[in-house]
Motif scaffolding. Structure first.
Motif, mmCIF file in Angstrom:
data_model
loop_
_atom_site.group_PDB
_atom_site.id
_atom_site.type_symbol
_atom_site.label_atom_id
_atom_site.label_comp_id
_atom_site.label_asym_id
_atom_site.label_seq_id
_atom_site.Cartn_x
_atom_site.Cartn_y
_atom_site.Cartn_z
ATOM 1 N N LEU A 285 0.792 -1.314 -0.455
ATOM 2 C CA LEU A 285 -0.428 0.066 -0.088
ATOM 3 C C LEU A 285 1.005 1.756 0.282
ATOM 4 N N GLY A 286 2.156 1.433 0.333
ATOM 5 C CA GLY A 286 3.086 2.429 0.112
ATOM 6 C C GLY A 286 3.125 2.702 -1.120
ATOM 7 N N GLU A 287 3.357 1.754 -2.111
ATOM 8 C CA GLU A 287 2.990 1.973 -3.560
ATOM 9 C C GLU A 287 1.884 2.516 -3.864
ATOM 10 N N LEU A 288 1.060 2.274 -3.528
ATOM 11 C CA LEU A 288 -0.111 2.905 -3.891
ATOM 12 C C LEU A 288 -0.195 4.383 -3.650
ATOM 13 N N ALA A 289 0.337 4.944 -2.095
ATOM 14 C CA ALA A 289 0.167 5.815 -2.011
ATOM 15 C C ALA A 289 1.062 6.222 -1.716
ATOM 16 N N ALA A 290 2.662 6.336 -2.769
ATOM 17 C CA ALA A 290 3.099 6.663 -3.650
ATOM 18 C C ALA A 290 2.606 7.612 -5.031
ATOM 19 N N GLU A 291 2.326 6.624 -5.841
ATOM 20 C CA GLU A 291 1.254 6.550 -6.859
ATOM 21 C C GLU A 291 -0.056 7.718 -6.930
ATOM 22 N N LEU A 292 -0.470 7.282 -5.822
ATOM 23 C CA LEU A 292 -1.022 9.174 -5.543
ATOM 24 C C LEU A 292 -1.064 10.256 -5.309
ATOM 25 N N VAL A 293 -0.080 10.203 -4.819
ATOM 26 C CA VAL A 293 0.900 11.598 -5.126
ATOM 27 C C VAL A 293 1.314 12.305 -6.049
ATOM 28 N N ASP A 294 0.749 12.161 -7.668
ATOM 29 C CA ASP A 294 0.609 12.591 -8.395
ATOM 30 C C ASP A 294 -0.292 12.504 -9.326
ATOM 31 N N SER A 295 -0.885 11.275 -8.852
ATOM 32 C CA SER A 295 -1.823 11.275 -9.983
ATOM 33 C C SER A 295 -3.336 11.299 -10.195
ATOM 34 N N ARG A 296 -3.329 11.781 -11.369
ATOM 35 C CA ARG A 296 -4.916 13.260 -11.967
ATOM 36 C C ARG A 296 -5.959 12.244 -11.452
ATOM 37 N N ALA A 297 -6.462 10.711 -12.050
ATOM 38 C CA ALA A 297 -7.835 10.196 -11.391
ATOM 39 C C ALA A 297 -7.330 8.628 -10.873
ATOM 40 N N ILE A 298 -8.304 8.979 -10.291
ATOM 41 C CA ILE A 298 -8.084 7.697 -9.380
ATOM 42 C C ILE A 298 -9.399 5.875 -9.812
ATOM 43 N N VAL A 299 -8.874 5.230 -9.695
ATOM 44 C CA VAL A 299 -10.414 4.259 -10.279
ATOM 45 C C VAL A 299 -10.433 2.965 -9.425
ATOM 46 N N LEU A 300 -11.306 2.575 -8.875
ATOM 47 C CA LEU A 300 -11.344 1.532 -7.491
ATOM 48 C C LEU A 300 -12.332 0.256 -8.411
ATOM 49 N N GLY A 301 -11.455 -0.620 -8.404
ATOM 50 C CA GLY A 301 -12.622 -1.967 -8.738
ATOM 51 C C GLY A 301 -12.938 -3.343 -8.123
ATOM 52 N N ALA A 302 -14.052 -3.138 -8.220
ATOM 53 C CA ALA A 302 -13.973 -4.664 -7.322
ATOM 54 C C ALA A 302 -15.711 -5.700 -7.223
ATOM 55 N N PRO A 303 -15.450 -6.355 -6.247
ATOM 56 C CA PRO A 303 -16.801 -7.096 -7.094
ATOM 57 C C PRO A 303 -17.683 -7.048 -5.923
ATOM 58 N N THR A 304 -18.955 -7.281 -5.650
ATOM 59 C CA THR A 304 -19.285 -6.993 -4.615
ATOM 60 C C THR A 304 -19.766 -9.029 -4.152
ATOM 61 N N VAL A 305 -19.247 -8.895 -2.330
ATOM 62 C CA VAL A 305 -18.973 -10.326 -2.511
ATOM 63 C C VAL A 305 -19.822 -10.166 -1.034
ATOM 64 N N LEU A 306 -20.689 -11.134 -0.379
ATOM 65 C CA LEU A 306 -20.761 -11.158 0.409
ATOM 66 C C LEU A 306 -22.540 -10.146 0.430
ATOM 67 N N GLY A 307 -22.757 -9.257 -0.158
ATOM 68 C CA GLY A 307 -23.587 -8.407 -0.096
ATOM 69 C C GLY A 307 -23.336 -6.933 -0.147
ATOM 70 N N GLY A 308 -21.675 -6.813 -0.256
ATOM 71 C CA GLY A 308 -21.480 -5.586 -0.597
ATOM 72 C C GLY A 308 -19.557 -5.430 -1.400
ATOM 73 N N LEU A 309 -19.200 -4.574 -0.405
ATOM 74 C CA LEU A 309 -17.775 -4.008 -1.540
ATOM 75 C C LEU A 309 -16.872 -5.029 -1.008
ATOM 76 N N HIS A 310 -15.955 -5.742 -1.837
ATOM 77 C CA HIS A 310 -14.753 -6.254 -1.467
ATOM 78 C C HIS A 310 -14.048 -5.940 -0.428
ATOM 79 N N PRO A 311 -14.414 -6.993 1.001
ATOM 80 C CA PRO A 311 -13.374 -5.630 1.732
ATOM 81 C C PRO A 311 -12.392 -5.363 1.252
ATOM 82 N N ALA A 312 -11.058 -5.628 0.225
ATOM 83 C CA ALA A 312 -10.228 -5.413 0.206
ATOM 84 C C ALA A 312 -10.010 -3.565 -0.133
#
Ligand code: FEO
Length: 386
Positions: A285-312
């Motif tokens: 997650l440190g690599e993700l945090a570093a990328e967020l420092v200067d990324s202009r857009a963010i996309v989150l991809g996740a399935p529904t599991v057990l009725g909600g957002l995947h916990p990860a």
């Protein structure tokens, strides 16, 4: 680590922690870290600037003993235990020493450590402490990254001791110019620790830029002999300057969400937009945090599991909200087998993040041509005007 002379009468006396792998129960430390402390010896008095994480007092004491040092003052730039947690031990070892801190720092030190009030001196911006030929000047810099933080400047030697500010979590090296990858470590550290406080960082930077600087000696990571290199990075990062690139954090169970993610990545690459994928179960997650420092857009991809957002993905969404990256737009990619839910929950978690949701693509089962068309529309919406 043995004491290292930085200038006449000024030594680094802190310790390396090569084995630590997690900070605050949150931040991964792939290269460990250091708890840098500094000793300034004047003609009439000696000051210790910051201490070390509890458990490492022996290394600090060994360095002080090797220099035959008896601190008269212990400067507490920051109350967090990795720097202030050994002050009580130092007060015991040096019964005449006094703690020098900001007034907010005094409140926090009292709550966290119970230092005797009669051994504490508070200072404010512009106050100085004369050690005889060595003058410490204090600059309050609240919220880089706690409310009590201050910076200490050694006037005669033009050394700034900014504690956490301008630091990096790595145990490697002594000087930044000797390390190939210090900028990588500094960027992930900024993303993890300073990014939520960019305004405060800008204010602190203004104070720093008014100083003549030979050295910047932070309390984590390497020392900067070329201050402009780290200052120029912080100018950009604290200003929230972004690059035309997209960070995609995702998790997929049976491949449907991943197909949407990969189609988005392919579409962006066709448009020569940089994109980086972060499969959450394997991501540092440190690599993700570093990328967020200067990324202009963010996309989150996740399935529904057990009725909600995947916990990860829920964890990643909460992290994005907490770290307050400068990106302005977000997209959501999702899939479900029985009933939808992940995309809605992701939007709820991102509320309050200031991210504009530029589009949501949600596939029931295997993604179909219409879903891929929606992904291409999302790519366009995310990058409009770039
Ligand atoms: Fe390195 Fe905020 O402590």
């Amino acid at each position: 680590m043995a004491a290292i002379q930085l200038k006449s009468g000024v030594h680094a006396v802190g310790v390396k922690d090569w084995e630590r792998r997690l900070f605050d129960g949150l931040i991964p430390l792939p290269q460990g870290t250091s708890y840098n402390a500094y000793l300034v010896q004047g003609d009439s008095a000696t000051a210790l600037i910051d201490t070390v994480n509890p458990g490492f007092e022996g290394g600090l004491m060994a360095n002080l003993n090797a220099l035959d040092a008896t601190p008269d003052y212990i400067v507490m730039n920051h109350a967090e235990p990795d720097h202030a947690g050994s002050i009580s031990c130092m007060l015991e070892a040096f019964p005449r020493a006094r703690v020098v801190l900001s007034s907010k720092g005094a409140e926090m030190a009292s709550a966290l450590y119970g230092h005797p009030r009669d051994r504490v001196d508070t200072v404010a911006t512009g106050d100085t402490l004369t050690l005889g030929g060595k003058t410490l000047r204090f600059l309050e810099a609240p919220f880089v990254h706690w409310p009590e933080t201050m910076l200490t400047y050694l006037e005669e030697d033009k050394i700034l001791f900014p504690c956490d500010f301008l630091g990096a979590h790595t145990a490697a090296g002594v000087y930044a110019d000797e390390l190939e990858d210090w900028q990588t470590a500094a960027k992930r550290y900024f993303g993890e620790i300073m990014m939520p406080f960019r305004r405060a960082g800008q204010r602190a930077l203004q104070q720093v830029e008014a100083l003549e600087l030979d050295l910047i000696a932070p309390s984590h990571g390497p020392i900067h002999r070329e201050p402009e290199r780290v200052l120029s990075l912080y100018r950009r990062w604290t200003a929230g300057e972004t690059e035309p690139k997209v960070a995609v954090a995702y998790v997929s169970m049976w491949g449907a969400t991943e197909r949407l993610v990969r189609h988005l990545a392919d579409t962006l690459l066709e448009q020569e937009i940089q994109v980086r994928l972060f499969p959450l179960p394997q991501t540092d997650l440190g690599e993700l945090a570093a990328e967020l420092v200067d990324s202009r857009a963010i996309v989150l991809g996740a399935p529904t599991v057990l009725g909600g957002l995947h916990p990860a993905a829920a964890y990643a969404a909460l992290l994005v909200r907490a770290l307050k990256p400068p990106a302005e737009r977000a997209g959501l990619l999702s899939s479900y087998g029985w009933a939808a839910g992940a995309a809605r929950q992701a939007q709820e978690l991102l509320q309050g993040s200031k991210l504009e949701i530029a589009g949501v693509v949600e596939a029931h089962g295997t993604p179909q041509p219409e879903h891929f068309a929606q992904v291409r529309q999302l790519a366009e919406a995310l990058t409009r005007g770039w």
